[in-house]
Scaffold this motif. Structure first.
Motif, mmCIF file in Angstrom:
data_model
loop_
_atom_site.group_PDB
_atom_site.id
_atom_site.type_symbol
_atom_site.label_atom_id
_atom_site.label_comp_id
_atom_site.label_asym_id
_atom_site.label_seq_id
_atom_site.Cartn_x
_atom_site.Cartn_y
_atom_site.Cartn_z
ATOM 1 N N TYR A 106 -5.949 6.084 4.150
ATOM 2 C CA TYR A 106 -4.496 5.921 4.196
ATOM 3 C C TYR A 106 -3.869 6.188 2.833
ATOM 4 O O TYR A 106 -2.891 6.937 2.710
ATOM 5 C CB TYR A 106 -4.172 4.509 4.681
ATOM 6 C CG TYR A 106 -2.708 4.130 4.624
ATOM 7 C CD1 TYR A 106 -1.747 4.860 5.314
ATOM 8 C CD2 TYR A 106 -2.295 3.013 3.897
ATOM 9 C CE1 TYR A 106 -0.411 4.504 5.277
ATOM 10 C CE2 TYR A 106 -0.964 2.649 3.858
ATOM 11 C CZ TYR A 106 -0.021 3.395 4.541
ATOM 12 O OH TYR A 106 1.309 3.028 4.491
ATOM 13 N N CYS A 107 -4.439 5.606 1.779
ATOM 14 C CA CYS A 107 -3.882 5.777 0.433
ATOM 15 C C CYS A 107 -3.956 7.232 -0.013
ATOM 16 O O CYS A 107 -3.022 7.751 -0.632
ATOM 17 C CB CYS A 107 -4.598 4.872 -0.562
ATOM 18 S SG CYS A 107 -4.232 3.103 -0.346
ATOM 19 N N ARG A 108 -5.048 7.900 0.308
ATOM 20 C CA ARG A 108 -5.166 9.311 -0.070
ATOM 21 C C ARG A 108 -4.146 10.168 0.668
ATOM 22 O O ARG A 108 -3.607 11.128 0.108
ATOM 23 C CB ARG A 108 -6.580 9.815 0.200
ATOM 24 C CG ARG A 108 -7.616 9.240 -0.761
ATOM 25 C CD ARG A 108 -8.948 9.954 -0.669
ATOM 26 N NE ARG A 108 -9.894 9.426 -1.643
ATOM 27 C CZ ARG A 108 -11.028 10.013 -1.986
ATOM 28 N NH1 ARG A 108 -11.365 11.156 -1.418
ATOM 29 N NH2 ARG A 108 -11.829 9.472 -2.875
ATOM 30 N N TRP A 158 -6.287 4.306 -6.826
ATOM 31 C CA TRP A 158 -5.694 4.328 -5.489
ATOM 32 C C TRP A 158 -6.504 5.189 -4.514
ATOM 33 O O TRP A 158 -6.532 4.895 -3.314
ATOM 34 C CB TRP A 158 -4.259 4.848 -5.569
ATOM 35 C CG TRP A 158 -3.258 3.820 -6.014
ATOM 36 C CD1 TRP A 158 -2.833 3.583 -7.285
ATOM 37 C CD2 TRP A 158 -2.575 2.879 -5.189
ATOM 38 N NE1 TRP A 158 -1.926 2.553 -7.307
ATOM 39 C CE2 TRP A 158 -1.743 2.105 -6.027
ATOM 40 C CE3 TRP A 158 -2.563 2.615 -3.815
ATOM 41 C CZ2 TRP A 158 -0.915 1.085 -5.544
ATOM 42 C CZ3 TRP A 158 -1.739 1.599 -3.330
ATOM 43 C CH2 TRP A 158 -0.929 0.851 -4.189
ATOM 44 N N SER A 159 -7.149 6.223 -5.010
ATOM 45 C CA SER A 159 -7.903 7.110 -4.116
ATOM 46 C C SER A 159 -9.178 6.472 -3.597
ATOM 47 O O SER A 159 -9.779 6.983 -2.643
ATOM 48 C CB SER A 159 -8.257 8.416 -4.850
ATOM 49 O OG SER A 159 -7.104 9.143 -5.179
ATOM 50 N N GLU A 174 -8.987 3.691 1.866
ATOM 51 C CA GLU A 174 -9.136 4.957 1.152
ATOM 52 C C GLU A 174 -8.414 6.099 1.857
ATOM 53 O O GLU A 174 -7.672 6.874 1.236
ATOM 54 C CB GLU A 174 -10.622 5.280 1.005
ATOM 55 C CG GLU A 174 -10.916 6.569 0.271
ATOM 56 C CD GLU A 174 -12.410 6.800 0.117
ATOM 57 O OE1 GLU A 174 -12.837 7.971 0.210
ATOM 58 O OE2 GLU A 174 -13.158 5.818 -0.080
ATOM 59 N N PHE A 196 -4.712 -1.195 2.596
ATOM 60 C CA PHE A 196 -5.233 -0.620 1.360
ATOM 61 C C PHE A 196 -6.598 0.025 1.632
ATOM 62 O O PHE A 196 -7.624 -0.440 1.161
ATOM 63 C CB PHE A 196 -5.353 -1.696 0.281
ATOM 64 C CG PHE A 196 -4.037 -2.218 -0.219
ATOM 65 C CD1 PHE A 196 -3.421 -1.633 -1.315
ATOM 66 C CD2 PHE A 196 -3.414 -3.280 0.410
ATOM 67 C CE1 PHE A 196 -2.197 -2.107 -1.781
ATOM 68 C CE2 PHE A 196 -2.194 -3.765 -0.051
ATOM 69 C CZ PHE A 196 -1.585 -3.173 -1.146
ATOM 70 N N ALA A 251 1.070 3.909 -2.983
ATOM 71 C CA ALA A 251 0.184 5.052 -3.231
ATOM 72 C C ALA A 251 0.990 6.346 -3.264
ATOM 73 O O ALA A 251 0.630 7.301 -3.973
ATOM 74 C CB ALA A 251 -0.905 5.121 -2.157
ATOM 75 N N TYR A 252 2.073 6.402 -2.498
ATOM 76 C CA TYR A 252 2.946 7.577 -2.491
ATOM 77 C C TYR A 252 3.479 7.873 -3.884
ATOM 78 O O TYR A 252 3.584 9.032 -4.303
ATOM 79 C CB TYR A 252 4.096 7.355 -1.508
ATOM 80 C CG TYR A 252 5.110 8.468 -1.477
ATOM 81 C CD1 TYR A 252 4.894 9.616 -0.712
ATOM 82 C CD2 TYR A 252 6.293 8.386 -2.217
ATOM 83 C CE1 TYR A 252 5.826 10.641 -0.692
ATOM 84 C CE2 TYR A 252 7.228 9.405 -2.200
ATOM 85 C CZ TYR A 252 6.987 10.526 -1.437
ATOM 86 O OH TYR A 252 7.909 11.550 -1.423
ATOM 87 N N ALA A 269 0.815 -1.216 0.000
ATOM 88 C CA ALA A 269 0.000 0.000 0.000
ATOM 89 C C ALA A 269 0.849 1.267 0.000
ATOM 90 O O ALA A 269 0.364 2.342 -0.362
ATOM 91 C CB ALA A 269 -0.932 -0.003 1.213
ATOM 92 N N ARG A 270 2.115 1.164 0.392
ATOM 93 C CA ARG A 270 3.003 2.325 0.368
ATOM 94 C C ARG A 270 3.125 2.917 -1.037
ATOM 95 O O ARG A 270 3.464 4.089 -1.204
ATOM 96 C CB ARG A 270 4.399 1.927 0.855
ATOM 97 C CG ARG A 270 4.516 1.672 2.351
ATOM 98 C CD ARG A 270 5.876 1.086 2.680
ATOM 99 N NE ARG A 270 6.113 0.994 4.120
ATOM 100 C CZ ARG A 270 7.012 1.720 4.792
ATOM 101 N NH1 ARG A 270 7.767 2.583 4.132
ATOM 102 N NH2 ARG A 270 7.162 1.581 6.086
#
Length: 401
Positions: free
Chosen positions: A353-355, A73-74, A351, A349, A18-19, A15-16
């Motif tokens: 956290y990813c945002r 990802w969002s 919403e 994963f 997303a950065y 999930a990192r």
């Protein structure tokens, strides 16, 4: 000024990753408007391979590709990546326990902590693999590689699809193999050992590409990159953490998070440090002497962007978003709180956290806008904007469809 082939390195990290989307979004915002692809070569590992392949599919319309990744990802939910229902989680845990106790009788069953079948369905819908070869044929992309780890051979294998001039390579414990990239390659590259099941490609089972990948920069260089951008997922890599006294034995989640950091983060940091050291050495050797002695060393321009905040800390701030199934798989809430934020940073994963990671990546890159413009200066000399505001608006409509 000649245009050097630019390589993009997207490291693994669950999930990192997303950065990375936030950084790529900022690059699109910073560079001249148009649909051209700023990256000739894309090398991805694990979740970075998913992002990289997604970009490669849209190499002929980079802006649309970025918006496609950001939209996905969002709006992530954990159940889009692995099963979070009681039956699915219980089945995975039962198979894992059975394999450990009586493994010889069930040696053909894939075993893992979590069942990532939903991820396969998501990628099948998200990635248009046929568009990769089209982009290569049209010159919008030179090559893309998905990096995996062979469980039998112990080799780091780079499955690449690219220009016909690129040949296979073989070095100590690492090889490059021309392939037609597929869903299996992405599933294998993102198969975190024991958490997600390994995937069989041809004769061998493969797992996450970050495992035993000692030189994460090398695939892009083999594919012809002359300068590289690295988007890492290791926050505050330059800061040494103070040692603290802790009388409590580390939780399983804490230990697993430590092991994942060793696999995903340490190799990239070491390889970047090695490249910088080589660059300093090359600067001290006159070019005439290098040519005279047949030295193959050459300087590789590098731009590295890493999170300005600890991603573990950000994961801890979103600990309340953990699905109960992940708590069960990690052994209860005692392992799935702030103390286990290391492993949460890979598996959460959600919403929110990813945002947060996308926003952080975007801001970190925007803060280095001048460096990014300078890095791509030769790439965009002579480029005119290929789009009008009306065209931009139509892209927005397509991206949101």
């Amino acid at each position: 000024m000649s245009v050097q082939k630019t390589g993009l390195i997207l490291s693994g990290g669950g999930a990192r990753a997303a950065y990375q989307v936030g950084v790529l979004k900022a690059i699109h915002r910073i560079l001249p408007r148009g649909h051209y692809n700023p990256f000739d070569i894309i090398s991805g590992t694990s979740a970075g391979a998913i992002n990289g392949t997604g970009l490669a599919c849209y190499a002929e319309n980079y802006r649309l590709g970025i918006r496609h990744l950001e939209r996905i990802w969002s709006n992530f939910q954990c159940d889009q990546i692995y099963r979070t229902d009681f039956f699915g989680v219980s089945k995975s845990l039962a198979k894992l326990t059975r394999s450990l106790v009586v493994g010889r009788r069930f040696k053909h069953d894939p075993v893992s902590l979590l069942d990532n079948a939903p991820l396969r369905e998501l990628l099948a819908d998200m990635i248009k693999f046929d568009q990769i070869q089209s982009a290569i044929d049209n010159g919008a992309l030179h090559a893309v590689t998905v990096n995996c780890s062979g469980l039998e051979s112990g080799e780091s294998v780079s499955f690449f699809q690219g220009h016909y001039s690129i040949t296979n390579w073989q070095r100590q414990r690492r090889v490059g193999v021309r392939s037609r990239l597929s869903l299996d390659h992405l599933m294998a590259s993102s198969a975190i050992p024991m958490i997600f099941p390994a995937v069989k490609i041809h004769r061998e089972y493969f797992a996450d590409g970050a495992v035993r990948q000692l030189t994460p920069l090398s695939p892009a260089l083999h594919l012809g990159a002359e300068k590289i951008m690295v988007i890492g997922v290791s926050g505050l890599a330059h800061t040494r953490k103070p040692r603290t006294h802790n009388a409590i034995y580390p939780t399983p989640a804490k230990i697993m998070g430590h092991m994942l950091n060793a696999a995903f983060l340490d190799s990239m940091e070491s390889d970047v440090e090695r490249l910088l050291r080589i660059n300093r050495t090359v600067d001290k050797i006159p070019e005439k002497l290098r040519l005279q002695e047949g030295m193959e060393l050459k300087k590789i321009d590098l731009l590295q962007i890493n999170p300005s905040r600890s991603i573990d800390d950000i994961a801890g701030e979103h600990a309340d978003e953990i699905p109960w199934a992940l708590k069960l798989a990690l052994g209860g809430s005692g392992n799935a709180n702030h103390s286990g934020s290391g492993i949460l940073s890979y598996l959460l994963f959600s919403e929110g956290y990813c945002r947060s990671l996308i926003d952080l990546g975007f801001q970190d890159a925007m803060n280095r806008a001048d460096e990014i413009r300078a890095f791509f200066a030769d790439h965009f000399i002579g480029h005119e904007s290929h789009s009008s505001p009306e065209h931009d608006q139509s892209d927005d409509i397509q991206a949101s469809a």
